[in-house]
Design an enzyme around this catalytic site. Structure first.
Site, PDB file in Angstrom:
ATOM      1  N   HIS A 105      -8.698  -6.847   4.079  1.00 38.27           N
ATOM      2  CA  HIS A 105      -8.416  -6.191   5.344  1.00 38.27           C
ATOM      3  C   HIS A 105      -9.739  -5.806   5.991  1.00 38.27           C
ATOM      4  CE1 HIS A 105      -3.969  -4.800   4.663  1.00 38.27           C
ATOM      5  NE2 HIS A 105      -4.110  -6.095   4.800  1.00 38.27           N
ATOM      6  N   ASP A 118     -12.055   6.430   6.430  1.00 34.24           N
ATOM      7  CA  ASP A 118     -11.117   5.363   6.789  1.00 34.24           C
ATOM      8  C   ASP A 118     -10.499   5.646   8.149  1.00 34.24           C
ATOM      9  OD1 ASP A 118      -9.377   3.178   6.635  1.00 34.24           O
ATOM     10  OD2 ASP A 118      -7.814   4.403   5.735  1.00 34.24           O
ATOM     11  N   ASP A 158     -10.302   3.398  10.771  1.00 29.04           N
ATOM     12  CA  ASP A 158      -9.662   2.233  11.409  1.00 29.04           C
ATOM     13  C   ASP A 158     -10.186   1.927  12.795  1.00 29.04           C
ATOM     14  OD1 ASP A 158      -7.797   1.293   9.417  1.00 29.04           O
ATOM     15  OD2 ASP A 158      -6.712   3.166   9.701  1.00 29.04           O
ATOM     16  N   GLU A 168      -3.037  -2.971  -2.606  1.00 31.44           N
ATOM     17  CA  GLU A 168      -4.163  -2.392  -1.864  1.00 31.44           C
ATOM     18  C   GLU A 168      -4.472  -0.974  -2.335  1.00 31.44           C
ATOM     19  OE1 GLU A 168      -5.187  -1.301   2.825  1.00 31.44           O
ATOM     20  OE2 GLU A 168      -3.341  -2.352   2.280  1.00 31.44           O
ATOM     21  N   TRP A 209       0.862  -1.188   0.000  1.00 31.32           N
ATOM     22  CA  TRP A 209       0.000   0.000   0.000  1.00 31.32           C
ATOM     23  C   TRP A 209       0.895   1.233   0.000  1.00 31.32           C
ATOM     24  CZ3 TRP A 209      -0.214   3.859   3.832  1.00 31.32           C
ATOM     25  CH2 TRP A 209      -1.122   4.884   3.557  1.00 31.32           C
ATOM     26  N   HIS A 256     -11.591   1.512   2.893  1.00 32.45           N
ATOM     27  CA  HIS A 256     -10.995   2.325   1.840  1.00 32.45           C
ATOM     28  C   HIS A 256     -11.953   2.708   0.715  1.00 32.45           C
ATOM     29  CE1 HIS A 256      -6.487   1.286   2.701  1.00 32.45           C
ATOM     30  NE2 HIS A 256      -7.122   1.806   3.736  1.00 32.45           N
ATOM     31  N   ASP A 295      -9.614  -3.376   1.355  1.00 33.22           N
ATOM     32  CA  ASP A 295      -9.708  -2.910   2.728  1.00 33.22           C
ATOM     33  C   ASP A 295     -11.108  -2.333   2.926  1.00 33.22           C
ATOM     34  OD1 ASP A 295      -9.640  -0.986   5.000  1.00 33.22           O
ATOM     35  OD2 ASP A 295      -7.537  -1.561   5.102  1.00 33.22           O
ATOM     36  N   LYS A 328      -7.167   2.553  -2.574  1.00 36.22           N
ATOM     37  CA  LYS A 328      -7.847   3.415  -1.623  1.00 36.22           C
ATOM     38  C   LYS A 328      -8.586   4.515  -2.381  1.00 36.22           C
ATOM     39  CE  LYS A 328      -6.941   5.464   2.910  1.00 36.22           C
ATOM     40  NZ  LYS A 328      -5.921   5.694   3.942  1.00 36.22           N
ATOM     41  N   ASP A 340      -7.102  -4.945  10.202  1.00 35.97           N
ATOM     42  CA  ASP A 340      -6.351  -3.706  10.001  1.00 35.97           C
ATOM     43  C   ASP A 340      -7.079  -2.552  10.677  1.00 35.97           C
ATOM     44  OD1 ASP A 340      -4.603  -1.772   9.226  1.00 35.97           O
ATOM     45  OD2 ASP A 340      -5.039  -1.860   7.095  1.00 35.97           O
TER      46      ASP A 340
END
Length: 423
Positions: free
Chosen positions: A290, A298, A300, A229, A187, A265, A262, A231, A330
């Site tokens: 992820h 995003d 997390d 990955e 990434w 993302h 992800d 985004k 993640d």
């Protein structure tokens, strides 16, 4: 303390209820036991690492909170990971980044190689787990104007190409030493904060740089494979992200690699689970997933048993995609106990997978094939109140991990005896 006899009694009742629908709970338990999660080490220390822990987080990465007991050394981090893994049923993997190398002298990112991860391999052997790799394209002075592999400056690109090549050697080392494939996830945060004039050239430079990294075909895929990955956007690159989703799914397909999805993302209104079957029929080696929880963006957040996670796991199970998908966690939250974050996220993911497995999938597919949408709706709605929690408790009991919230008592004791004494 949950009594085992109560768990077993509840499970027998649940087993009978599911059998009425033609669902074999024992089969579901065996299926779940085969699923390995890749647990991300960076939840334990807020992505500081050991190579340059004094370096400010860059690349659009940020962490909120300052809960006491953060891991500061390799031993503290692996001790915390051991504690977390002991509370999650099954056998899993741990994912590391370049900046988690344990070196005997100061090294730059492009100098870090397999020898600097011997500590992790020795620990993984002792734990009986696998390792995944992530080259760190952030938190470094050579992340210049938010560009790495797509930088217009050749010296910058060359540096990050060396980092990427080293990561492949490290990942191959993991696979050879531990006897299971190591996914090497790429990434890069490259992009522009405001509207660019030229959207093509950065992507062409990125393609050339990535091709240079992966051109050595001597690595056996039983040991390592690359994943890429994308985004939608990131902090500081709101207007243009070089490595968009379309960019990387095309790159993965044309290079026969994994595409990383992800969950945090994408645009908040997108259904991530719908993307698996849109990608996999066109070829490629498979997916890296992820699991994260975006709150408006995003951010997390720790994964919880919410509708988004349930849709993801239902898609993987119903379409028989688990063998083609690597599932990793993640997220990082420093407002709570970091071990608890791992345990909550991992157990939530496993619960969602189990619930998806506890369904008469073939029967429902047959009904759908014959346009019996009434049965499809009625059964899937009733399944929402079926006692899958009793099956989950049985799964935990059989794997010798705490049932219910009993795991929290163990974390509190560890927190008191170990983590809080670090400050």
């Amino acid at each position: 303390m949950v009594k085992s006899e109560n768990v077993e009694k509840a499970y027998q009742t649940a087993k009978e209820r599911y059998a009425e629908l033609g669902v074999d709970t024992e089969k579901a338990i065996k299926q779940l036991e085969k699923v390995k999660l890749s647990v991300h080490c960076w939840q334990g220390d807020d992505l500081n690492g050991f190579v340059n822990p004094e370096q400010e987080l860059t690349g659009g990465i940020g962490v909120s909170g300052n809960y006491p007991g953060i891991a500061r050394t390799p031993d503290e981090l692996t001790d915390d990971l051991h504690e977390a893994l002991s509370l999650v049923p099954g056998s899993h993997k741990v994912a590391v980044h370049t900046l988690y190398a344990v070196t005997d002298k100061k090294k730059d990112f492009d100098e870090i190689g397999p020898e600097d991860f011997k500590y992790w391999v020795d620990w993984a052997k002792k734990e009986g787990i696998g390792l995944d790799m992530n080259p760190s394209f952030f938190s470094h002075p050579n992340l210049k104007q938010n560009f790495t592999l797509a930088s217009p400056e050749k010296d910058i690109r060359d540096f990050w190409v060396r980092v990427g090549k080293q990561s492949r050697a490290i990942s191959n080392y993991f696979g050879k030493e531990l006897g299971q494939q190591s996914v090497n996830n790429f990434w890069m945060p490259d992009g522009f904060k405001d509207n660019p004039i030229d959207k093509l050239s950065p992507r062409l430079r990125m393609i050339d740089a990535l091709d240079e990294i992966i051109k050595d075909g001597s690595y056996d895929e039983k040991n390592t494979i690359e994943a890429f990955e994308g985004k939608l956007f990131g902090t500081g690159v709101e207007s243009y992200t070089v490595g968009s989703h379309e960019f990387y799914d095309n790159y993965a397909l044309t290079r026969d690699k994994l595409w990383t999805i992800d969950a945090g993302h994408f645009h908040p209104t997108e259904d991530v689970s719908d993307k698996f079957t849109a990608f996999l029929p066109f070829g490629g080696k498979g997916l890296m997933l992820h699991v994260s929880r975006p709150v408006r963006w995003d951010s997390d957040h720790v994964v919880i048993f919410d509708e988004a996670l349930q849709r993801i796991t239902r898609s993987l199970v119903r379409d028989n995609l688990l063998d083609k998908t690597n599932i990793g966690l993640d997220f990082f939250d420093a407002t709570i106990n970091r071990i608890s974050a791992w345990v909550v996220g991992a157990r939530a993911t496993q619960k969602a997978l189990l619930q998806a497995m506890l369904a008469p999938i073939e029967d429902l597919k047959e009904a759908e094939l014959h346009f019996d949408f009434t049965k499809r709706l009625a059964v899937t709605e009733e399944l929402k109140s079926y006692p899958f929690g009793a099956v989950w408790d049985e799964f935990c009991l059989r794997n010798n991990v705490p049932v219910g919230t009993d795991w929290l008592n163990e974390v509190r004791q560890y927190e008191k005896n170990v983590q809080f004494k670090r400050n």
